[in-house]
Design a protein around this motif. Structure first.
Motif, PDB file in Angstrom:
ATOM      1  N   ASP A 237       0.810  -1.228   0.000  1.00  0.00           N
ATOM      2  CA  ASP A 237       0.000   0.000   0.000  1.00  0.00           C
ATOM      3  C   ASP A 237       0.840   1.273   0.000  1.00  0.00           C
ATOM      4  OD1 ASP A 237      -2.253  -1.592   0.049  1.00  0.00           O
ATOM      5  OD2 ASP A 237      -2.424  -1.556   2.236  1.00  0.00           O
ATOM      6  N   GLN A 238       2.163   1.147   0.058  1.00  0.00           N
ATOM      7  CA  GLN A 238       3.041   2.317   0.048  1.00  0.00           C
ATOM      8  C   GLN A 238       3.314   2.775  -1.384  1.00  0.00           C
ATOM      9  OE1 GLN A 238       3.577   3.553   3.136  1.00  0.00           O
ATOM     10  NE2 GLN A 238       2.343   1.760   3.674  1.00  0.00           N
ATOM     11  N   PRO A 239       3.819   4.023  -1.563  1.00  0.00           N
ATOM     12  CA  PRO A 239       4.205   4.456  -2.912  1.00  0.00           C
ATOM     13  C   PRO A 239       5.209   3.484  -3.531  1.00  0.00           C
ATOM     14  CG  PRO A 239       4.208   6.314  -1.387  1.00  0.00           C
ATOM     15  CD  PRO A 239       4.000   5.076  -0.555  1.00  0.00           C
ATOM     16  N   PHE A 240       4.936   3.096  -4.764  1.00  0.00           N
ATOM     17  CA  PHE A 240       5.755   2.096  -5.475  1.00  0.00           C
ATOM     18  C   PHE A 240       5.772   0.759  -4.742  1.00  0.00           C
ATOM     19  CE2 PHE A 240       7.665   6.292  -6.329  1.00  0.00           C
ATOM     20  CZ  PHE A 240       7.465   6.362  -7.706  1.00  0.00           C
ATOM     21  N   GLY A 241       4.768   0.557  -3.868  1.00  0.00           N
ATOM     22  CA  GLY A 241       4.738  -0.642  -3.037  1.00  0.00           C
ATOM     23  C   GLY A 241       4.666  -1.932  -3.808  1.00  0.00           C
ATOM     24  N   MET A 242       3.932  -1.945  -4.932  1.00  0.00           N
ATOM     25  CA  MET A 242       3.799  -3.190  -5.684  1.00  0.00           C
ATOM     26  C   MET A 242       5.149  -3.651  -6.234  1.00  0.00           C
ATOM     27  SD  MET A 242       1.874  -1.789  -9.142  1.00  0.00           S
ATOM     28  CE  MET A 242       2.042  -3.382  -9.949  1.00  0.00           C
ATOM     29  N   TYR A 243       6.002  -2.681  -6.604  1.00  0.00           N
ATOM     30  CA  TYR A 243       7.322  -3.039  -7.128  1.00  0.00           C
ATOM     31  C   TYR A 243       8.244  -3.506  -5.991  1.00  0.00           C
ATOM     32  CZ  TYR A 243       5.451  -0.311 -11.005  1.00  0.00           C
ATOM     33  OH  TYR A 243       4.650   0.168 -12.005  1.00  0.00           O
ATOM     34  N   ILE A 244       8.157  -2.803  -4.866  1.00  0.00           N
ATOM     35  CA  ILE A 244       8.977  -3.188  -3.708  1.00  0.00           C
ATOM     36  C   ILE A 244       8.560  -4.566  -3.210  1.00  0.00           C
ATOM     37  CG2 ILE A 244       9.656  -2.578  -1.360  1.00  0.00           C
ATOM     38  CD1 ILE A 244       9.102   0.348  -2.092  1.00  0.00           C
ATOM     39  N   LEU A 245       7.229  -4.799  -3.144  1.00  0.00           N
ATOM     40  CA  LEU A 245       6.736  -6.090  -2.675  1.00  0.00           C
ATOM     41  C   LEU A 245       7.163  -7.220  -3.606  1.00  0.00           C
ATOM     42  CD1 LEU A 245       5.100  -7.806  -0.771  1.00  0.00           C
ATOM     43  CD2 LEU A 245       3.024  -7.144  -2.007  1.00  0.00           C
ATOM     44  N   ALA A 246       7.112  -6.963  -4.907  1.00  0.00           N
ATOM     45  CA  ALA A 246       7.555  -7.977  -5.867  1.00  0.00           C
ATOM     46  C   ALA A 246       9.036  -8.290  -5.669  1.00  0.00           C
ATOM     47  CB  ALA A 246       7.299  -7.504  -7.299  1.00  0.00           C
ATOM     48  N   ALA A 247       9.837  -7.243  -5.404  1.00  0.00           N
ATOM     49  CA  ALA A 247      11.269  -7.445  -5.175  1.00  0.00           C
ATOM     50  C   ALA A 247      11.505  -8.237  -3.891  1.00  0.00           C
ATOM     51  CB  ALA A 247      11.988  -6.098  -5.099  1.00  0.00           C
ATOM     52  N   VAL A 248      10.745  -7.907  -2.841  1.00  0.00           N
ATOM     53  CA  VAL A 248      10.872  -8.650  -1.580  1.00  0.00           C
ATOM     54  C   VAL A 248      10.454 -10.103  -1.786  1.00  0.00           C
ATOM     55  CG1 VAL A 248       9.942  -8.896   0.754  1.00  0.00           C
ATOM     56  CG2 VAL A 248      10.603  -6.640  -0.088  1.00  0.00           C
ATOM     57  N   GLY A 249       9.377 -10.311  -2.554  1.00  0.00           N
ATOM     58  CA  GLY A 249       8.948 -11.678  -2.850  1.00  0.00           C
ATOM     59  C   GLY A 249      10.030 -12.465  -3.571  1.00  0.00           C
ATOM     60  N   ALA A 250      10.676 -11.823  -4.552  1.00  0.00           N
ATOM     61  CA  ALA A 250      11.781 -12.480  -5.264  1.00  0.00           C
ATOM     62  C   ALA A 250      12.926 -12.788  -4.303  1.00  0.00           C
ATOM     63  CB  ALA A 250      12.263 -11.590  -6.413  1.00  0.00           C
ATOM     64  N   GLY A 251      13.175 -11.849  -3.361  1.00  0.00           N
ATOM     65  CA  GLY A 251      14.220 -12.084  -2.364  1.00  0.00           C
ATOM     66  C   GLY A 251      13.897 -13.252  -1.460  1.00  0.00           C
ATOM     67  N   LEU A 252      12.622 -13.398  -1.079  1.00  0.00           N
ATOM     68  CA  LEU A 252      12.217 -14.529  -0.237  1.00  0.00           C
ATOM     69  C   LEU A 252      12.357 -15.849  -0.999  1.00  0.00           C
ATOM     70  CD1 LEU A 252       9.102 -13.055   1.594  1.00  0.00           C
ATOM     71  CD2 LEU A 252      11.318 -13.631   2.602  1.00  0.00           C
TER      72      LEU A 252
END
Length: 268
Positions: A237-252
């Motif tokens: 829900d943060q600015p650019f959150g969908m991209y950050i979340l996708a990156a975190v998901g890839a990191g996990l």
């Protein structure tokens, strides 16, 4: 008494237990891999529960799900026993301060894998439940207990600090000293990259979970303490959150693969 202690140490350091305990690392890796996939799905507007219980539920829904759950449970129990043995019997040759730190770390790891084993047992025995609401309910219960406010703040701070430690451990590559790295330069590089990216992502999600607990405690809104899944949704829900979340998901996902590799390469 000493003979009994020696016998217990021999059993907990046995080769059969070591092999099953190594599988515990692989189980952790599979679950983190699944959480990473759900995180990416959430970033793309999909649905799912991006936490350990959600991953365990996914594991149980696969063909031969009950077998996967029970075997994963056994592996995590074995790893918890192995870590408990380290906390009790190992590191005696080290200076007192360093020995205490190593033993405490092993004890904490034993608790983590014991908790994972309990979650697996819950779903394997058919007692799995709504884990998102249970996190909020637990926070509410602790908040009402004497000293609960201070306890929750301490827990939240502890989880947040653990996240920072994980990230630092990744960037400093200090995880490598616990592995028997392959001789091939390419293989060593691949394992190192997986570890750096994976530990950084794990650190971010732990920091988010810890901050959510702290905020929910300060505001006295236990419903805002929603665990890992809630932390990742808040990130979206943060600015650019969908991209950050996708990156975190890839990191996990990287962390999950790293843990699977660790099952073979770990120094036990």
């Amino acid at each position: 008494m000493k003979d009994a202690a020696d016998a217990a140490e021999d059993i907990t350091n046995s080769r059969p237990l070591e092999l099953v305990a190594r599988a515990g690392f692989a189980v952790s890796g599979i679950l983190h891999f699944l959480i990473g996939l759900v995180a990416i799905r959430l970033a793309m507007g999909g649905e799912g529960e991006a936490d350990v219980s959600g991953a365990v539920e996914q594991l149980g829904s696969q063909p031969a799900g009950p077998l996967l759950l029970w075997s994963s449970f056994a592996a995590c129990v074995a790893l918890a026993i192995w870590q408990t043995s380290d906390a009790i019997f190992d590191f005696e040759h080290l200076p007192a301060k360093k020995k205490l730190g190593k033993k405490a770390k092993a004890a904490l790891q034993a608790v983590v894998y014991a908790g994972l084993a309990l979650t697996l047992f819950s779903f394997a025995s058919g007692a799995g439940k709504d884990h998102t609401s249970s996190t909020s309910d637990l926070t509410a219960s602790v908040l009402k207990a004497p000293g609960g406010y201070a306890l929750l703040l301490a827990v939240g701070a502890g989880v947040a600090v653990a996240g920072i430690v994980y990230a630092i451990r990744g960037f400093r590559q200090s995880f490598a000293k616990h592995l028997r790295l392959p001789a091939s330069h390419k293989a060593r590089t691949a394992v190192t990259v997986l570890g750096v990216v994976g530990y950084a992502a794990k650190g971010i999600v732990l920091l988010l979970v810890g901050l959510l607990v702290i905020v929910a405690t300060i505001k006295a809104h236990p419903e805002e303490s929603t665990g890992l899944d809630g932390g990742l949704r808040a990130l979206r829900d943060q600015p650019f959150g969908m991209y950050i979340l996708a990156a975190v998901g890839a990191g996990l996902i990287c962390y999950g693969i790293f843990m699977m590799v660790r099952a073979k390469l770990a120094k036990m």
